[in-house]
Design a protein around this motif. Structure first.
Motif, PDB file in Angstrom:
ATOM      1  N   LEU A 181       0.783  -1.124  -0.014  1.00  0.00           N
ATOM      2  CA  LEU A 181      -0.163   0.062   0.019  1.00  0.00           C
ATOM      3  C   LEU A 181       0.896   1.325  -0.065  1.00  0.00           C
ATOM      4  CD1 LEU A 181      -2.890  -0.950   2.583  1.00  0.00           C
ATOM      5  CD2 LEU A 181      -3.046  -0.650   0.034  1.00  0.00           C
ATOM      6  N   ALA A 182       1.810   1.195   0.825  1.00  0.00           N
ATOM      7  CA  ALA A 182       2.798   2.462   0.664  1.00  0.00           C
ATOM      8  C   ALA A 182       3.534   2.752  -0.713  1.00  0.00           C
ATOM      9  CB  ALA A 182       3.995   2.275   1.868  1.00  0.00           C
ATOM     10  N   LEU A 183       3.923   1.326  -1.237  1.00  0.00           N
ATOM     11  CA  LEU A 183       4.583   1.362  -2.225  1.00  0.00           C
ATOM     12  C   LEU A 183       3.446   1.896  -3.561  1.00  0.00           C
ATOM     13  CD1 LEU A 183       6.998   0.813  -4.249  1.00  0.00           C
ATOM     14  CD2 LEU A 183       6.119  -1.419  -4.538  1.00  0.00           C
ATOM     15  N   ALA A 184       2.386   1.663  -3.393  1.00  0.00           N
ATOM     16  CA  ALA A 184       1.332   2.041  -4.396  1.00  0.00           C
ATOM     17  C   ALA A 184       1.287   3.704  -4.293  1.00  0.00           C
ATOM     18  CB  ALA A 184      -0.166   1.542  -4.046  1.00  0.00           C
ATOM     19  N   VAL A 185       1.234   4.330  -3.046  1.00  0.00           N
ATOM     20  CA  VAL A 185       1.158   5.790  -2.836  1.00  0.00           C
ATOM     21  C   VAL A 185       2.509   6.318  -3.553  1.00  0.00           C
ATOM     22  CG1 VAL A 185       1.469   7.314  -1.298  1.00  0.00           C
ATOM     23  CG2 VAL A 185      -0.188   5.581  -0.555  1.00  0.00           C
ATOM     24  N   TYR A 232      12.800   5.684  -6.820  1.00  0.00           N
ATOM     25  CA  TYR A 232      11.674   4.745  -6.554  1.00  0.00           C
ATOM     26  C   TYR A 232      12.479   3.431  -6.049  1.00  0.00           C
ATOM     27  CZ  TYR A 232       7.688   1.765  -8.030  1.00  0.00           C
ATOM     28  OH  TYR A 232       6.556   0.732  -7.920  1.00  0.00           O
ATOM     29  N   LEU A 233      13.313   3.005  -6.688  1.00  0.00           N
ATOM     30  CA  LEU A 233      14.332   1.914  -6.462  1.00  0.00           C
ATOM     31  C   LEU A 233      14.924   1.937  -5.043  1.00  0.00           C
ATOM     32  CD1 LEU A 233      15.405  -1.058  -7.424  1.00  0.00           C
ATOM     33  CD2 LEU A 233      17.227   0.385  -8.441  1.00  0.00           C
ATOM     34  N   LEU A 234      15.434   3.275  -4.809  1.00  0.00           N
ATOM     35  CA  LEU A 234      15.946   3.300  -3.476  1.00  0.00           C
ATOM     36  C   LEU A 234      14.949   3.202  -2.209  1.00  0.00           C
ATOM     37  CD1 LEU A 234      18.383   4.557  -1.488  1.00  0.00           C
ATOM     38  CD2 LEU A 234      17.463   6.728  -2.062  1.00  0.00           C
ATOM     39  N   LEU A 235      14.149   3.823  -2.451  1.00  0.00           N
ATOM     40  CA  LEU A 235      12.799   3.466  -1.561  1.00  0.00           C
ATOM     41  C   LEU A 235      12.403   2.119  -1.128  1.00  0.00           C
ATOM     42  CD1 LEU A 235      10.752   6.879  -2.287  1.00  0.00           C
ATOM     43  CD2 LEU A 235      12.492   6.428  -0.479  1.00  0.00           C
ATOM     44  N   ILE A 236      12.340   1.235  -2.374  1.00  0.00           N
ATOM     45  CA  ILE A 236      11.798  -0.044  -2.214  1.00  0.00           C
ATOM     46  C   ILE A 236      12.805  -0.721  -1.508  1.00  0.00           C
ATOM     47  CG2 ILE A 236      11.512  -2.302  -3.613  1.00  0.00           C
ATOM     48  CD1 ILE A 236      10.294  -0.619  -5.789  1.00  0.00           C
ATOM     49  N   LEU A 237      14.263  -0.498  -1.737  1.00  0.00           N
ATOM     50  CA  LEU A 237      15.237  -1.473  -1.046  1.00  0.00           C
ATOM     51  C   LEU A 237      15.723  -0.973   0.238  1.00  0.00           C
ATOM     52  CD1 LEU A 237      17.648  -1.697  -4.270  1.00  0.00           C
ATOM     53  CD2 LEU A 237      15.884  -3.654  -3.386  1.00  0.00           C
ATOM     54  N   LEU A 238      15.761   0.252   0.760  1.00  0.00           N
ATOM     55  CA  LEU A 238      16.283   0.910   1.924  1.00  0.00           C
ATOM     56  C   LEU A 238      15.137   1.589   2.630  1.00  0.00           C
ATOM     57  CD1 LEU A 238      19.585   2.403   0.694  1.00  0.00           C
ATOM     58  CD2 LEU A 238      19.039   0.150   1.403  1.00  0.00           C
ATOM     59  N   GLY A 239      14.009   1.847   2.188  1.00  0.00           N
ATOM     60  CA  GLY A 239      12.987   2.646   2.802  1.00  0.00           C
ATOM     61  C   GLY A 239      11.891   1.999   3.414  1.00  0.00           C
ATOM     62  N   GLY A 240      12.191   0.911   3.817  1.00  0.00           N
ATOM     63  CA  GLY A 240      11.144  -0.017   4.708  1.00  0.00           C
ATOM     64  C   GLY A 240      10.026  -0.821   3.896  1.00  0.00           C
ATOM     65  N   LEU A 245      22.964   1.600   6.695  1.00  0.00           N
ATOM     66  CA  LEU A 245      21.851   1.685   5.767  1.00  0.00           C
ATOM     67  C   LEU A 245      20.539   1.692   6.665  1.00  0.00           C
ATOM     68  CD1 LEU A 245      22.750  -1.010   3.292  1.00  0.00           C
ATOM     69  CD2 LEU A 245      23.020   1.233   2.930  1.00  0.00           C
ATOM     70  N   ALA A 246      20.507   1.186   7.851  1.00  0.00           N
ATOM     71  CA  ALA A 246      19.370   1.176   8.548  1.00  0.00           C
ATOM     72  C   ALA A 246      18.968   2.605   9.041  1.00  0.00           C
ATOM     73  CB  ALA A 246      19.576   0.377   9.812  1.00  0.00           C
ATOM     74  N   LEU A 247      20.269   3.535   9.322  1.00  0.00           N
ATOM     75  CA  LEU A 247      19.957   4.811   9.756  1.00  0.00           C
ATOM     76  C   LEU A 247      19.559   5.644   8.558  1.00  0.00           C
ATOM     77  CD1 LEU A 247      20.337   7.129  11.735  1.00  0.00           C
ATOM     78  CD2 LEU A 247      22.934   7.266  10.691  1.00  0.00           C
ATOM     79  N   LEU A 248      20.068   5.527   7.294  1.00  0.00           N
ATOM     80  CA  LEU A 248      19.248   6.046   6.183  1.00  0.00           C
ATOM     81  C   LEU A 248      17.935   5.768   5.902  1.00  0.00           C
ATOM     82  CD1 LEU A 248      19.761   7.957   3.651  1.00  0.00           C
ATOM     83  CD2 LEU A 248      20.613   5.601   2.293  1.00  0.00           C
ATOM     84  N   GLY A 249      17.725   4.253   6.023  1.00  0.00           N
ATOM     85  CA  GLY A 249      16.490   4.124   5.792  1.00  0.00           C
ATOM     86  C   GLY A 249      15.350   4.497   6.915  1.00  0.00           C
ATOM     87  N   LEU A 250      15.854   4.770   7.934  1.00  0.00           N
ATOM     88  CA  LEU A 250      14.857   5.340   9.072  1.00  0.00           C
ATOM     89  C   LEU A 250      14.531   6.718   8.648  1.00  0.00           C
ATOM     90  CD1 LEU A 250      13.821   4.608  12.055  1.00  0.00           C
ATOM     91  CD2 LEU A 250      15.810   5.557  12.858  1.00  0.00           C
TER      92      LEU A 250
END
Length: 240
Positions: free
Chosen positions: A58-62, A168-176, A188-193
């Motif tokens: 759902l987040a990815l759809a947004v 888009y790719l960055l948010l899928i892989l590192l953005g939760g 990477l966890a800090l960046l994703g957070l």
């Protein structure tokens, strides 16, 4: 209002007629939900993979419609002079932007219905607060639509295409989205957070859990990101 609704309907039709738009907005989130659910990939703390995957998709759809589709379409409309011409019509610039946001919300409704229908086939059952989930989705829409318009109005169309897809790719892989950020390696966890996608996905998991909680920290993060994106877009957006 008549002009606003007419433009909103046209924006929806343009999105649904575009093969690339359909791929990003409807196909990719649904395909990823099916793929990961079939593989059973999810953190161990979730009894069923779909309980983790549905909020993520759902987040990815947004993100798909608000960031990628909206930014690329708007950028090319600016490149070809469409924004300039539409802004000079009785529709006006303000109602043109509102029509674009209304089309984003309409497409998201279709995305949500499709994703929930697929999730039900994998054993997902409604839990949590639907009202809170809708509120979080609308806030996430404001965040990523603001980012999409910021990019579309500040850089060239070709740059928008590359930047939006890269983000888009960055948010899928590192953005939760594909995996919780707390399971990533330290830096990477800090960046994703810090990414807004993590705030959106985490908030949706909180409100759709069997014991829903109001995710105040994530909501505050989304509000701050939205204010920041809007402030920058207000200064940098160019209509031609």
């Amino acid at each position: 209002m008549h002009a606003l609704l007419a433009q909103a309907r046209m924006e929806v039709r343009l999105t649904l007629r575009s093969g690339e738009g359909l791929l990003v907005t409807l196909v990719i989130p649904t395909a990823l939900l099916v793929f990961f659910a079939l593989l059973g990939l999810a953190p161990n703390e979730y009894a069923r993979p779909v309980d983790f995957l549905l909020p993520s998709m759902l987040a990815l759809a947004v993100i798909s419609i608000g960031l990628v589709s909206l930014s690329i379409r708007t950028a090319y409309e600016r490149h070809y002079g469409v924004l300039k011409r539409l802004g000079a019509t009785p529709l006006g610039r303000g109602r043109l932007i509102v029509a674009k946001i209304a089309s984003v919300v309409t497409i998201e409704l279709l995305q949500t219905v499709l994703l929930v229908a697929v999730a039900l086939t994998f054993g997902w059952r409604p839990t949590g607060s639907a009202l809170l989930a809708v509120a979080v989705l609308l806030l996430g829409t404001a965040t990523f639509a603001s980012l999409g318009l910021l990019i579309a109005g500040a850089v060239r169309a070709e740059t928008t295409l590359a930047l939006s897809n890269g983000l888009y790719l960055l948010l899928i892989l590192l953005g939760g989205i594909a995996w919780p950020v707390e399971h990533l390696p330290g830096p990477l966890a800090l960046l994703g957070l810090l990414l807004p996608s993590n705030a959106l996905a985490s908030a949706l998991r909180s409100v759709l859990s069997p014991v829903p909680a109001v995710p105040l920290a994530q909501i505050a993060a989304l509000v701050l990101w939205t204010v920041l994106f809007l402030a920058i877009a207000r200064r940098t957006f160019r209509w031609e």
